[in-house]
Design a protein around this motif. Structure first.
Motif, PDB file in Angstrom:
ATOM      1  N   GLY A 208      -5.499   1.237  -2.518  1.00  0.00           N
ATOM      2  CA  GLY A 208      -6.513   1.193  -1.456  1.00  0.00           C
ATOM      3  C   GLY A 208      -7.675   2.140  -1.696  1.00  0.00           C
ATOM      4  N   LYS A 209      -7.394   3.298  -2.321  1.00  0.00           N
ATOM      5  CA  LYS A 209      -8.436   4.306  -2.526  1.00  0.00           C
ATOM      6  C   LYS A 209      -9.212   4.024  -3.810  1.00  0.00           C
ATOM      7  CE  LYS A 209      -6.446   6.151   0.910  1.00  0.00           C
ATOM      8  NZ  LYS A 209      -7.014   5.900   2.225  1.00  0.00           N
TER       9      LYS A 209
ATOM     10  N   ASN B  83      -5.366  15.069   1.158  1.00  0.00           N
ATOM     11  CA  ASN B  83      -6.221  14.608   2.255  1.00  0.00           C
ATOM     12  C   ASN B  83      -5.924  15.489   3.461  1.00  0.00           C
ATOM     13  OD1 ASN B  83      -7.355  13.333   4.471  1.00  0.00           O
ATOM     14  ND2 ASN B  83      -6.233  11.405   4.231  1.00  0.00           N
TER      15      ASN B  83
ATOM     16  N   TRP C  48      -2.197  13.916   6.197  1.00  0.00           N
ATOM     17  CA  TRP C  48      -2.410  12.515   6.563  1.00  0.00           C
ATOM     18  C   TRP C  48      -1.731  12.236   7.899  1.00  0.00           C
ATOM     19  CZ3 TRP C  48       1.093   8.060   5.799  1.00  0.00           C
ATOM     20  CH2 TRP C  48       0.442   6.838   6.005  1.00  0.00           C
TER      21      TRP C  48
ATOM     22  N   GLY D  90       0.805  -1.225   0.000  1.00  0.00           N
ATOM     23  CA  GLY D  90       0.000   0.000   0.000  1.00  0.00           C
ATOM     24  C   GLY D  90       0.833   1.269   0.000  1.00  0.00           C
ATOM     25  N   GLY D  91       0.122   2.383   0.233  1.00  0.00           N
ATOM     26  CA  GLY D  91       0.782   3.682   0.284  1.00  0.00           C
ATOM     27  C   GLY D  91       1.659   3.816   1.527  1.00  0.00           C
ATOM     28  N   PHE D  92       1.203   3.263   2.654  1.00  0.00           N
ATOM     29  CA  PHE D  92       2.032   3.268   3.867  1.00  0.00           C
ATOM     30  C   PHE D  92       3.408   2.688   3.526  1.00  0.00           C
ATOM     31  CE2 PHE D  92      -0.419   3.790   7.918  1.00  0.00           C
ATOM     32  CZ  PHE D  92      -1.715   3.818   7.447  1.00  0.00           C
TER      33      PHE D  92
ATOM     34  N   TYR E 208       2.599  10.835   8.568  1.00  0.00           N
ATOM     35  CA  TYR E 208       3.881  11.304   8.020  1.00  0.00           C
ATOM     36  C   TYR E 208       4.921  11.426   9.131  1.00  0.00           C
ATOM     37  CZ  TYR E 208       1.327  12.650   3.765  1.00  0.00           C
ATOM     38  OH  TYR E 208       0.564  12.642   2.629  1.00  0.00           O
TER      39      TYR E 208
ATOM     40  N   ASP F  85       3.024  12.077  -2.638  1.00  0.00           N
ATOM     41  CA  ASP F  85       2.081  11.082  -2.113  1.00  0.00           C
ATOM     42  C   ASP F  85       0.770  11.243  -2.894  1.00  0.00           C
ATOM     43  OD1 ASP F  85       0.916   9.167  -0.548  1.00  0.00           O
ATOM     44  OD2 ASP F  85       0.489  10.507   1.130  1.00  0.00           O
TER      45      ASP F  85
ATOM     46  N   ASN G  64       1.357  16.058  -0.905  1.00  0.00           N
ATOM     47  CA  ASN G  64       0.236  15.126  -1.094  1.00  0.00           C
ATOM     48  C   ASN G  64      -0.804  15.820  -1.972  1.00  0.00           C
ATOM     49  OD1 ASN G  64      -2.577  14.347   1.016  1.00  0.00           O
ATOM     50  ND2 ASN G  64      -1.848  13.181  -0.731  1.00  0.00           N
TER      51      ASN G  64
ATOM     52  N   PRO H 227      -2.112   8.869  -3.585  1.00  0.00           N
ATOM     53  CA  PRO H 227      -3.081   7.771  -3.645  1.00  0.00           C
ATOM     54  C   PRO H 227      -4.434   8.182  -4.242  1.00  0.00           C
ATOM     55  CG  PRO H 227      -2.837   8.516  -1.374  1.00  0.00           C
ATOM     56  CD  PRO H 227      -1.786   9.230  -2.181  1.00  0.00           C
ATOM     57  N   TYR H 228      -4.698   9.503  -4.297  1.00  0.00           N
ATOM     58  CA  TYR H 228      -5.999   9.959  -4.837  1.00  0.00           C
ATOM     59  C   TYR H 228      -5.854  10.486  -6.273  1.00  0.00           C
ATOM     60  CZ  TYR H 228      -7.084   9.747   0.130  1.00  0.00           C
ATOM     61  OH  TYR H 228      -7.235   9.324   1.428  1.00  0.00           O
TER      62      TYR H 228
ATOM     63  N   SER I  49      -1.173   4.132  -3.924  1.00  0.00           N
ATOM     64  CA  SER I  49      -1.870   3.020  -3.276  1.00  0.00           C
ATOM     65  C   SER I  49      -3.091   2.641  -4.100  1.00  0.00           C
ATOM     66  CB  SER I  49      -2.325   3.446  -1.888  1.00  0.00           C
ATOM     67  OG  SER I  49      -3.237   2.501  -1.371  1.00  0.00           O
TER      68      SER I  49
ATOM     69  N   ARG J 252      -3.388  -4.919   0.815  1.00  0.00           N
ATOM     70  CA  ARG J 252      -2.298  -3.961   0.832  1.00  0.00           C
ATOM     71  C   ARG J 252      -1.481  -3.975  -0.467  1.00  0.00           C
ATOM     72  NH1 ARG J 252      -3.486  -0.423   3.426  1.00  0.00           N
ATOM     73  NH2 ARG J 252      -1.323   0.236   3.608  1.00  0.00           N
TER      74      ARG J 252
HETATM   75  C1  LIG Z   1      -2.641  10.968   1.846  1.00  0.00           C
HETATM   76  C2  LIG Z   1      -2.553   9.529   2.159  1.00  0.00           C
HETATM   77  N1  LIG Z   1      -1.377   8.896   2.001  1.00  0.00           N
HETATM   78  C3  LIG Z   1      -1.238   7.580   2.249  1.00  0.00           C
HETATM   79  C4  LIG Z   1      -2.307   6.823   2.688  1.00  0.00           C
HETATM   80  C5  LIG Z   1      -2.111   5.363   2.936  1.00  0.00           C
HETATM   81  O1  LIG Z   1      -2.851   4.620   2.013  1.00  0.00           O
HETATM   82  P1  LIG Z   1      -2.997   3.024   2.173  1.00  0.00           P
HETATM   83  O2  LIG Z   1      -3.753   2.772   3.450  1.00  0.00           O
HETATM   84  O3  LIG Z   1      -3.812   2.620   1.002  1.00  0.00           O
HETATM   85  O4  LIG Z   1      -1.650   2.470   2.243  1.00  0.00           O
HETATM   86  C6  LIG Z   1      -3.555   7.444   2.885  1.00  0.00           C
HETATM   87  C7  LIG Z   1      -4.705   6.693   3.417  1.00  0.00           C
HETATM   88  O5  LIG Z   1      -5.599   7.223   4.039  1.00  0.00           O
HETATM   89  C8  LIG Z   1      -3.689   8.823   2.600  1.00  0.00           C
HETATM   90  O6  LIG Z   1      -4.855   9.474   2.736  1.00  0.00           O
END
Ligand SMILES: Cc1ncc(COP(=O)(O)O)c(C=O)c1O
Length: 396
Positions: free
Chosen positions: A243-244, A179, A130, A104-106, A133, A213, A175, A215-216, A241, A252
């Motif tokens: 995930g979104k 978010n 987020w 995932g993004g993490f 960080y 970053d 980012n 993911p969106y 990621s 993940r």
């Molecule tokens: C800005 C940002 N970066 C990273 C992540 C991590 O994404 P993931 O849980 O899909 O690894 C999120 C998840 O909320 C996010 O909003």
């Protein structure tokens, strides 16, 4: 002398997250969601997953050889699919070797920071922003330096970033779409930031990396276009990621891509460092079923048009009830102003009506609250009268 039981890095991150954890423990866990709860809190799915995701996972879980579940770091099939998709979408010569497949993004952000930070190096990142960080920076031995966005417009504050950069600055996180504000930073701001980072790198005699970053990146509204900071600054690492876009954050899968404009020698060094970072971070590669499914998952996305309709309905309903709320350009969040100063008390009033939002003070936005539009349309319709009732109650 007291002997610490756990590391000071984790204690600092626990402290940073204290208000969020208190909110979850006191409000969510103790009161608990009712059967008709309208859950706008954490961006979790509220509807069945995309059928294409389920089918791809089933298809690729079936072994086609004895090595199907062997130790594999980055599956070449996944790497090539990401590089191809980036070449097509961004018109730049991304290479498979410059793509790390992550949990995932993490995982992508963690690997990037571990790969480039020396102990004590500083990482600048946006506030509000987020929640992890700072935690990921500390875990990689770095020092977190939050930098406020411009209040109200939520633009990058280039003056504040310039002032925060010093000889220990190693990474600046951007980012976009952002978010929780939904802001998509325009090219002019990214170009200006790139100029600033190039000049500061020169002045301090070391590269300052930009960690984008994103993911969106595909969750954008009204014809807005996401622009990657990698288009402005060669020393950019892009974190993504699935995930979104698949609305399946528990599976993940993500990636970290090195900008193709970065000098080749730097990319070669980083490829290795990122892979070692993932390995030494507990074999933090994505599982092979997900990696094999990735080329199919690349073509899947939640219904962004339906999400935009939900955003519009929510904005219209909230404004009609007297709330002040801006229209986000991307992501799936809204950040209206809370009608009373104590946003936690306000969130508790909503929770009494089974409407659950994130109070702004646990998300670095005191005086506001965050709504995640991953709720269903039915939840939106049930929640709007509650929002209106609570507004009337607050106004007395
Ligand atoms: C800005 C940002 N970066 C990273 C992540 C991590 O994404 P993931 O849980 O899909 O690894 C999120 C998840 O909320 C996010 O909003």
């Amino acid at each position: 002398m007291a002997i610490a039981t756990v590391s000071s890095r984790m204690l600092a991150t626990a402290e940073e997250r204290r208000t969020l954890r208190q909110f979850v423990q006191r409000v969510v866990s103790e009161r608990g969601f009712g059967p008709d709860a309208c859950d706008f809190t954490f961006g979790n799915p509220q509807e069945p997953p995309l059928r294409g995701l389920v089918e791809a996972l089933i298809r690729h879980a079936e072994p086609r050889g004895v090595h199907w579940f062997a130790y594999i770091t980055h599956n070449p099939v996944a790497r090539e699919a990401v590089a191809r998709s980036l070449r097509q979408a961004r018109g730049r010569p991304y290479q498979a070797a410059d793509i790390a497949i992550t949990a995932g993004g993490f995982g992508a952000l963690a690997a990037a920071l571990l790969a480039v930070l020396e102990p004590g190096d500083e990482v600048l990142y946006p506030r509000p922003g987020w929640f992890l960080y700072g935690g990921l920076t500390r875990a990689a031995g770095g020092t977190p330096v939050p930098v406020d966005l411009v209040p109200g417009s939520f633009d990058l504050d280039l003056g504040a970033i310039a002032a925060a950069i010093g000889p220990r600055t190693r990474v600046v996180v951007v980012n976009t779409p952002h978010n929780p504000t939904g802001r998509i930073f325009p090219r002019a701001q990214l170009d200006a930031l790139a100029g600033l980072l190039a000049e500061a790198s020169e002045r301090h005699g070391k590269v300052i990396y930009l960690l984008a970053d994103e993911p969106y990146a595909r969750i954008v509204f009204d014809g807005h276009v996401h622009i990657s900071p990698a288009e402005s600054y060669p020393h950019t690492l892009v974190a993504y990621s699935y995930g979104k876009v698949l609305l399946a954050p528990g599976e993940r899968l993500g990636w970290l891509a090195l900008c193709p404009d970065m000098p080749e020698a730097d990319r070669v060094a980083l490829r290795d460092a990122v892979e070692l970072a993932q390995m030494s971070h507990g074999w933090a590669f994505a599982g092979q079923t997900l990696q094999r499914a990735l080329p199919e998952l690349e073509g899947l996305c939640i219904d962004v048009t339906a999400l935009q309709r939900r955003r519009d309905r929510m904005v219209e309903g909230l404004r009609a009830a007297g709330y002040e709320v801006a229209v986000p350009e991307g992501t799936f969040y809204l950040v209206p102003h809370a009608p009373e100063a104590d946003d936690v008390a306000f969130a508790a009033r909503l929770a009494a009506g089974d409407v659950w939002v994130l109070p702004g003070s646990v998300a670095e936005m005191p005086g506001r609250f965050r709504i995640s539009l991953t709720a269903t349309d039915a939840m939106v319709e049930r929640a709007l009268p509650v929002f209106a009732r609570v507004m009337r109650a607050v106004r007395g």
